[in-house]
Write a protein that holds these residues in place. Structure first.
Motif, PDB file in Angstrom:
ATOM      1  N   ALA A 110      11.635   2.828  -1.347  1.00 26.23           N
ATOM      2  CA  ALA A 110      10.758   3.945  -0.987  1.00 26.23           C
ATOM      3  C   ALA A 110      10.127   4.614  -2.194  1.00 26.23           C
ATOM      4  N   ILE A 128       2.346   0.421  -0.845  1.00 27.93           N
ATOM      5  CA  ILE A 128       2.362  -0.194   0.479  1.00 27.93           C
ATOM      6  C   ILE A 128       2.121  -1.694   0.386  1.00 27.93           C
ATOM      7  N   HIS A 133       7.999   1.612   1.469  1.00 29.64           N
ATOM      8  CA  HIS A 133       7.761   2.748   2.357  1.00 29.64           C
ATOM      9  C   HIS A 133       7.259   3.925   1.526  1.00 29.64           C
ATOM     10  N   ALA A 154      -0.473   0.087   6.126  1.00 30.66           N
ATOM     11  CA  ALA A 154       0.908   0.312   6.581  1.00 30.66           C
ATOM     12  C   ALA A 154       1.239  -0.593   7.765  1.00 30.66           C
ATOM     13  N   VAL A 159       5.408  -1.103   7.082  1.00 37.24           N
ATOM     14  CA  VAL A 159       6.184  -0.097   6.367  1.00 37.24           C
ATOM     15  C   VAL A 159       5.954   1.287   6.973  1.00 37.24           C
ATOM     16  N   VAL A 160       6.873   2.179   6.705  1.00 35.95           N
ATOM     17  CA  VAL A 160       6.749   3.584   7.080  1.00 35.95           C
ATOM     18  C   VAL A 160       5.815   4.259   6.081  1.00 35.95           C
ATOM     19  N   CYS A 161       4.795   4.931   6.581  1.00 40.03           N
ATOM     20  CA  CYS A 161       3.928   5.740   5.716  1.00 40.03           C
ATOM     21  C   CYS A 161       3.729   7.088   6.392  1.00 40.03           C
ATOM     22  N   VAL A 363      13.151   5.255   7.018  1.00 41.51           N
ATOM     23  CA  VAL A 363      13.188   4.087   6.130  1.00 41.51           C
ATOM     24  C   VAL A 363      14.447   3.260   6.387  1.00 41.51           C
ATOM     25  N   ASN A 367      14.433  -0.526   8.019  1.00 46.52           N
ATOM     26  CA  ASN A 367      15.015  -1.610   7.228  1.00 46.52           C
ATOM     27  C   ASN A 367      16.145  -2.313   7.960  1.00 46.52           C
ATOM     28  N   PRO A 373       8.038   0.863  12.481  1.00 46.25           N
ATOM     29  CA  PRO A 373       7.249   1.967  11.928  1.00 46.25           C
ATOM     30  C   PRO A 373       6.359   2.644  12.956  1.00 46.25           C
ATOM     31  N   THR A 383       3.103  10.946  10.692  1.00 44.86           N
ATOM     32  CA  THR A 383       2.820   9.605  10.193  1.00 44.86           C
ATOM     33  C   THR A 383       1.384   9.549   9.689  1.00 44.86           C
TER      34      THR A 383
END
Length: 419
Positions: A110, A128, A133, A154, A159-161, A363, A367, A373, A383
């Motif tokens: 992250a 990203i 993340h 993202a 991924v988490v954004c 995150v 994972n 996400p 988000t």
């Protein structure tokens, strides 16, 4: 699904919000020991994150930053490890040190970005695209086009954004949002947020050059308004106006284009009714009085078809008076810095802390394969997809000021665009 793992986390930015240390020494604001680093040190103590690193432009700052953290965090709270890997090293100055720091991370780890507004987009996109993340401070980007790019990136890289709009976690704001849902069609919103003129000294390096007070402060309440109006109304037009003259004069001497106070007038249209329209006024200033007893004056008013809501965030019925500095209004709901009975950090219930912890929780969950996400877009969390209209309004406001014209906002297929 696998077990939850603790990610390594890189902090991009070494300034006030991350460490409590500024270019002129320890911060004099309500963030004297920062928020990001303190929260991550505590999350590491609690077993939610692993190795920590921090990147800035100048490695020359790190000896003073480490001394500051050692004295004011490790020296105050029990069992608090303030160690981290630094970038750039050896007193070097490197404007792209963030790339070196990011390249040391593995996919699934992250990055938390608290840097000048103009740098958010390149740093976030670089992270990203390497499968990391990202939590980026507001405003996510200065341009709507860049925000849309981060949304797509993202999704592509799974991924988490998120955007660090911590006001969404304030119990007053979140409860007000829930109450607003029962008030019917939107009619009027008026928001004010300001900080004292001393902030012009703290932010002199970028104020008016890389960003403005609307991006920096109005982003808080614009996001809250967009959040409250999700599914109720959409913005259609922005007209901006600004006051000037203080920031550019002695003793602050900011660059000539620096505005003191910026106001955005925004038209909103109902998504369900052809007859209902609303207006919103968002004002932000960094030229407020120096000894007003509060670091951030912040209040807003919401009026709808069946009622209204008034929130004063600055005065919560809790004030202190000191002989040397006078009266001040404090907000432990944001960050509580006083230790617990055992001597440990005790601010886990503050919404500044919760904002970062919820990102770390997401995150770890993604994972481990427990969530996707996109799941978080459905729950009112900040988000990158859920915050696009905030950027649209801010970007439109900047264009309106620069080009002296109204700027339209419209939906074009899956994208929000400016006219």
């Amino acid at each position: 699904m696998s077990e939850l793992q603790n990610p390594n986390v890189l902090m991009c930015g070494t300034g006030e919000y991350t460490t409590g240390w500024t270019g002129s020494g320890a911060s004099t604001s309500d963030k004297k020991i920062g928020v990001v680093a303190l929260t991550l040190f505590d999350l590491r103590r609690l077993g939610k994150v692993a190795d920590l690193s921090m990147v800035g432009v100048s490695g020359k700052k790190f000896p003073e930053i480490r001394q500051h953290l050692e004295k004011n965090i490790a020296g105050v709270y029990k069992d608090m490890d303030v160690s981290f890997e630094e970038f750039p090293k050896s007193n070097l100055v490197d404007t792209e040190a963030y790339k070196t720091a990011i390249d040391k991370l593995s996919p699934g780890q992250a990055v938390i970005i608290f840097t000048p507004d103009s740098t958010h987009f390149p740093i976030a996109l670089y992270a990203i695209e390497r499968g990391l993340h990202v939590l980026v401070t507001k405003p996510a980007t200065q341009l709507l086009e860049h925000h849309n790019t981060l949304i797509e990136a993202a999704k592509k890289h799974h991924v988490v954004c998120w955007v660090e709009h911590h006001k969404r976690y304030d119990p007053v704001y979140s409860d007000a949002r829930a109450k607003a849902a029962a008030l019917g069609e939107f009619n009027f919103f008026n928001a004010w947020m300001s900080q004292p003129k001393s902030q012009l000294e703290t932010f002199r390096a970028w104020a008016g050059k890389d960003s403005d007070i609307s991006y920096y402060l109005s982003s808080h309440h614009i996001d809250i308004c967009c959040w409250m109006l999700d599914g109720i109304a959409v913005p259609t037009r922005v007209v901006a106006s600004a006051a000037t003259g203080i920031a550019t004069s002695e003793p602050y001497n900011c660059v000539p284009q620096t505005e003191d106070t910026i106001t955005l007038l925004v038209d909103w249209e109902s998504v369900k009714s052809k007859t209902h329209k609303g207006t919103a006024v968002y004002t932000a200033s960094w030229t407020a009085p120096l000894k007003a007893g509060i670091h951030s004056a912040q209040h807003w008013y919401y009026m709808a078809e069946k009622g209204d809501i008034t929130v004063d965030q600055a005065h919560r019925g809790y004030d202190l008076t000191y002989d040397d500095t006078g009266k001040s209004w404090v907000n432990p709901f944001y960050m509580k810095y006083s230790p617990s009975e055992s001597g440990h950090f005790d601010g886990q219930r503050g919404y500044g802390y919760i904002s970062i912890e919820k990102f770390i929780d997401a995150v770890r969950s993604v994972n481990a394969g427990r969530t996707q996400p996109s799941d978080y877009d459905k729950h009112g969390l900040p988000t990158i997809a859920n915050t696009v209209l905030t950027t649209a309004i801010l970007n439109a406001g900047r264009i309106s000021l620069d080009e002296k014209r109204p700027v339209g906002i419209k939906n074009d297929g899956d994208l929000w665009v400016l006219q």
